[in-house]
Design an enzyme around this catalytic site. Structure first.
Site, PDB file in Angstrom:
ATOM      1  N   HIS A  85       0.490  -1.185  -0.274  1.00  0.00           N
ATOM      2  CA  HIS A  85       0.159  -0.075  -0.435  1.00  0.00           C
ATOM      3  C   HIS A  85       1.218   1.602   0.038  1.00  0.00           C
ATOM      4  O   HIS A  85       0.742   2.621  -0.648  1.00  0.00           O
ATOM      5  CB  HIS A  85      -1.333  -0.121   0.964  1.00  0.00           C
ATOM      6  CG  HIS A  85      -0.549   0.387   2.347  1.00  0.00           C
ATOM      7  ND1 HIS A  85       0.006  -1.213   3.362  1.00  0.00           N
ATOM      8  CD2 HIS A  85      -0.563   1.104   3.088  1.00  0.00           C
ATOM      9  CE1 HIS A  85       0.006  -0.717   4.557  1.00  0.00           C
ATOM     10  NE2 HIS A  85       0.015   1.039   4.731  1.00  0.00           N
ATOM     11  N   ASP A 215       0.656  -7.559   2.002  1.00  0.00           N
ATOM     12  CA  ASP A 215       1.175  -6.211   1.971  1.00  0.00           C
ATOM     13  C   ASP A 215       2.585  -5.778   1.554  1.00  0.00           C
ATOM     14  O   ASP A 215       3.508  -4.740   2.713  1.00  0.00           O
ATOM     15  CB  ASP A 215      -0.072  -5.584   3.308  1.00  0.00           C
ATOM     16  CG  ASP A 215       0.354  -4.073   2.481  1.00  0.00           C
ATOM     17  OD1 ASP A 215       0.811  -3.427   1.499  1.00  0.00           O
ATOM     18  OD2 ASP A 215      -0.354  -3.096   2.890  1.00  0.00           O
ATOM     19  N   SER A 647       4.241   2.119   8.123  1.00  0.00           N
ATOM     20  CA  SER A 647       4.129   0.952   7.431  1.00  0.00           C
ATOM     21  C   SER A 647       4.880   1.033   6.529  1.00  0.00           C
ATOM     22  O   SER A 647       5.270   1.916   5.975  1.00  0.00           O
ATOM     23  CB  SER A 647       2.686   1.555   6.266  1.00  0.00           C
ATOM     24  OG  SER A 647       1.285   1.544   6.778  1.00  0.00           O
TER      25      SER A 647
HETATM   26  N1  ARG Z   1      -4.282   0.817   7.345  1.00  0.00           N
HETATM   27  C1  ARG Z   1      -3.331   0.807   6.421  1.00  0.00           C
HETATM   28  C2  ARG Z   1      -2.604   1.668   6.927  1.00  0.00           C
HETATM   29  O1  ARG Z   1      -2.555   2.538   7.010  1.00  0.00           O
HETATM   30  C3  ARG Z   1      -3.440   0.202   4.624  1.00  0.00           C
HETATM   31  C4  ARG Z   1      -3.907  -0.495   4.834  1.00  0.00           C
HETATM   32  C5  ARG Z   1      -3.863  -0.981   3.285  1.00  0.00           C
HETATM   33  N2  ARG Z   1      -4.867  -1.464   2.933  1.00  0.00           N
HETATM   34  C6  ARG Z   1      -6.096  -1.630   2.259  1.00  0.00           C
HETATM   35  N3  ARG Z   1      -6.617  -2.347   2.505  1.00  0.00           N
HETATM   36  N4  ARG Z   1      -6.626  -0.491   1.911  1.00  0.00           N
HETATM   37  O2  ARG Z   1      -0.874   1.442   6.959  1.00  0.00           O
END
Ligand code: ARG
Length: 712
Positions: A85, A215, A647
């Protein structure tokens, strides 16, 4: 016999319950604040090995990725890994319906196949120096901050002319560091799994456990022959980083030590109850506007694969924090966050009252913050409404305003109309590649409606008379106005735009274009509101600084860490399960079994690629299977204290070896940016063995593993 031994071990671990490992710790303070506890919990590195002023250390393997994420070096040849992501917008940008890397994945097994990513940068932390005393001394002489900064930067000088320095405030202006970075700008895509792996579970699973997402994505940094940053060139060579992480094939077990290093973006753990309430109110506006826009995008995306690719990144960017805010709202209620903040303030005020010197310094801070927050509330509400609605109309903002921005900038720089047109068209083409007019028409009507229904009525007249026959925004027919915009604007097609550019009168045409007129008004309104917001922020600085300083004095003697501000931090803890609610315990890891359990060919978020399914069914996991249960572990949980920006961060064992990548937080603790919940808050990580499996077995890019230093 064996059994007794096992239960003795269990008793031993129960006797030392997992510490509440809250904290996004500052690297220069590890030695004095954390390293003893870390060692007791299983860290085998010294503070100096993690962060050293004079030598290369673990921190040299960790980088800022694309100004919003973290990544880590995993080879001597510039190879880095981050989340899928985090690479998402770059992968989307490189994708076309013919070469759909987002959908199909991509692997460069030869360097020549790697794909340059214009605009993508990676930053290495170079220096970190506490300059608080110097800033204080200058402040006492009433010197303005910009001059203080100038003076301090000049005093310390630069090691390289390309070193980027800044002075960064911590603890609401109570502490300052000089921080410098080396930024590389030739960064190329090496590999990514298909989105059905990298984003498996989509928005449904986002922010949630149990998780089955691969991811990750990989890039390579290039530099000139001397290792210095350079623009893209075929002559550049892979960067040789000072450090890279070893990659562990050993896997994780419950209670194993785990630490995360990276760039947490922002937290608000020193806020007052009134500030938290204000934050919630603004989030309500954001949620409502985004739900509306996402509904329109999603419908069009499901109906047409081209639109799906075009809007993938726009949709994900909108929904990620929309869902986060929704979760935060629930957690605020369930965990009674506001009342707990109030109780903390009351206890703080009791402590203040004990000593007249404290009353003098901190007695009025909370009251002043409340006053200032209330005074700013209308302006910040109005800004949020404008920003979440008008700014997301695409013909006006993305196409016309985006063009005009690039055009004007180039005109100013070069004084050449041809060059300006070229720059403008380049921006236009880039935006148009990901543009669908039918979708935008719907979006525009809906967002204008949202704006009208939610904006401060005093501001609505600013949108009067933007087009012939549409005098009063408050009462006009928004569908008719939108149709008019699309009929009359030169920005609906490149042909119309090019034709207008040929005319001597182009600037006249631009400034009378109805879409551009709307954009300009939206921009001016948002800019004015933003400036007002910044003035309130400035006015509140002293009180915020005092309240934070008071909290630090109140808690003196205990280790403390400042709010996240996208500077490098370390957090440590263990691999742990959790209980989301009474009677339920979530295991600390997931396996490929869950991928098949979740599979749903009719739901775009839960499609399992055929090859992955085949490998799972055949149990063809190779050396990536877990030695204990023979399964392919996909994700795991730790109690590391992280937030957005982390992330892509490495999750490391006690030796600093890579065991996973942090990629998410969990639904039950969405208020974590405000308050850490030791029992509930978890960091969701992808197991590095699943990553290697996806590169090698699924991607057929096993040759990349030869660059890595694997630990068995
Ligand atoms: N919630 C995650 C973050 O902000 C991002 C995940 C991305 N994946 C998704 N399905 N939107 O770090």
């Amino acid at each position: 016999m064996k059994r007794i031994f096992a239960s003795l071990l269990l008793a031993a671990t129960l006797a030392f319950p997992a510490a509440a490992d809250e904290g996004m710790w500052l690297l220069p303070l590890l030695e004095s604040m954390n390293i003893d506890i870390m060692a007791a919990e299983g860290c085998r590195l010294t503070a100096e090995q993690i962060y050293s002023v004079n030598h290369s250390s673990l921190k040299d393997a960790i980088v800022q990725f694309d100004n919003g994420c973290t990544a880590e070096m995993i080879s001597k040849k510039g190879l880095l890994i981050t989340n899928h992501h985090c690479g998402y917008s770059r992968i989307q940008e490189l994708s076309t319906p013919e070469h759909n890397y987002l959908r199909d994945g991509f692997w460069a097994v030869k360097r020549s196949q790697e794909l340059p990513c214009p605009g993508l940068t990676v930053k290495f932390l170079h220096r970190l120096i506490d300059v608080t005393d110097e800033v204080r001394a200058a402040e006492e002489r009433d010197i303005a901050f910009e001059y203080i900064e100038e003076g301090i930067l000049a005093k310390y000088g630069k090691d390289f002319d390309y070193e980027q320095q800044q002075i960064v405030s911590f603890y609401n202006d109570n502490v300052y560091y000089l921080i410098s970075y080396i930024e590389y700008r030739d960064v190329r895509l090496v590999g990514t799994p298909p989105a059905a792996v990298g984003k498996f579970g989509g928005e449904t699973d986002n922010w949630m456990w149990p998780r089955h997402t691969g991811d990750f994505s990989m890039f390579r940094i290039y530099a000139d022959k001397k290792g210095a940053p350079a623009d893209y060139s075929a002559k550049n060579v892979p960067l040789r980083p000072k450090q890279h992480l070893k990659v562990s094939l050993k896997g994780v077990k419950e209670n194993d030590f785990a630490m995360v290093m990276g760039y947490p973006g922002s937290t608000e753990r020193f806020m007052t109850a009134v500030q938290l309430e204000d934050m919630e109110a603004k989030q309500d506006v954001t949620i409502a506007a985004r739900v509306l826009r996402e509904g329109i995008m999603w419908e069009a995306m499901c109906a047409d694969p081209t639109v799906q690719l075009q809007y993938a990144d726009k949709f994900a960017s909108s929904s990620n924090y929309r869902k986060n805010f929704q979760g935060m709202k629930q957690s605020f209620k369930k965990l009674d966050i506001i009342n707990r903040a109030r109780a903390k303030e009351a206890a703080f005020m009791d402590w203040v009252a004990e000593d007249p010197a404290r009353v003098e310094k901190y007695g009025t801070a909370i009251g002043q913050i409340a006053e200032n927050t209330k005074a700013a509330a209308q302006v910040s509400h109005d800004f949020t409404v404008a920003y979440e609605s008008l700014w997301n109309t695409e013909l006006p903002m993305t196409l016309s305003f985006g063009f005009a921005n690039a055009y004007m900038e180039a005109l100013q720089e070069t004084s050449s109309r041809e060059k300006a047109a070229e720059a403008g068209l380049k921006a236009y083409d880039k935006a148009y590649k990901d543009y669908n007019e039918a979708l935008d028409r719907k979006e525009t009507v809906a967002l204008l409606g949202f704006y009208r229904d939610n904006q401060n009525p005093e501001l609505l007249p600013q949108l009067d008379s933007l087009a012939e026959g549409f005098d009063t925004f408050a009462t006009m027919d928004l569908q008719a106005y939108t149709d008019y915009l699309f009929e009359k604007s030169i920005f609906t097609s490149r042909e119309k735009l090019e034709k207008s550019l040929e005319s001597e009168e182009f600037l006249g045409t631009l400034f009378t274009d109805p879409a551009f007129k709307l954009a300009l008004t939206a921009y001016q309104q948002a800019f004015t509101l933003y400036s007002q917001m910044m003035m309130f922020e400035e006015a509140g600085k002293e009180a915020n600084k005092a309240y934070t300083a008071g909290q630090l004095e109140w808690m003196a003697g205990q280790p403390s860490y400042p709010d996240a501000n996208f500077t490098m931090r370390l957090s440590y803890g263990q691999v742990l399960p959790y209980s989301p609610k009474d009677g339920l315990v979530y295991n600390y890891f997931t396996t490929s079994d869950g991928i098949l359990e979740k599979e749903n060919p009719d739901d775009p978020e839960f499609i399992v690629p055929a090859k992955l399914k085949e490998l799972i069914l055949k149990k063809d996991f190779g050396r990536y299977a877990d030695p204990a249960d023979g399964k392919l572990h996909v994700c795991f949980l730790t109690n590391n204290d992280i937030t957005g920006g982390n992330s892509g961060s490495p999750v490391m064992d006690g030796d600093g070896n890579l065991i996973g990548l942090a990629f998410d937080g969990n639904w039950e603790a969405m208020s974590s940016d405000v308050l850490f919940e030791p029992e509930l808050q978890r960091c969701i990580c992808v197991d590095i063995r699943y990553v290697l499996f996806c590169i090698d077995k699924l991607g057929g890019a096993g040759s990349l593993l030869k660059e890595m230093t694997l630990v068995k």
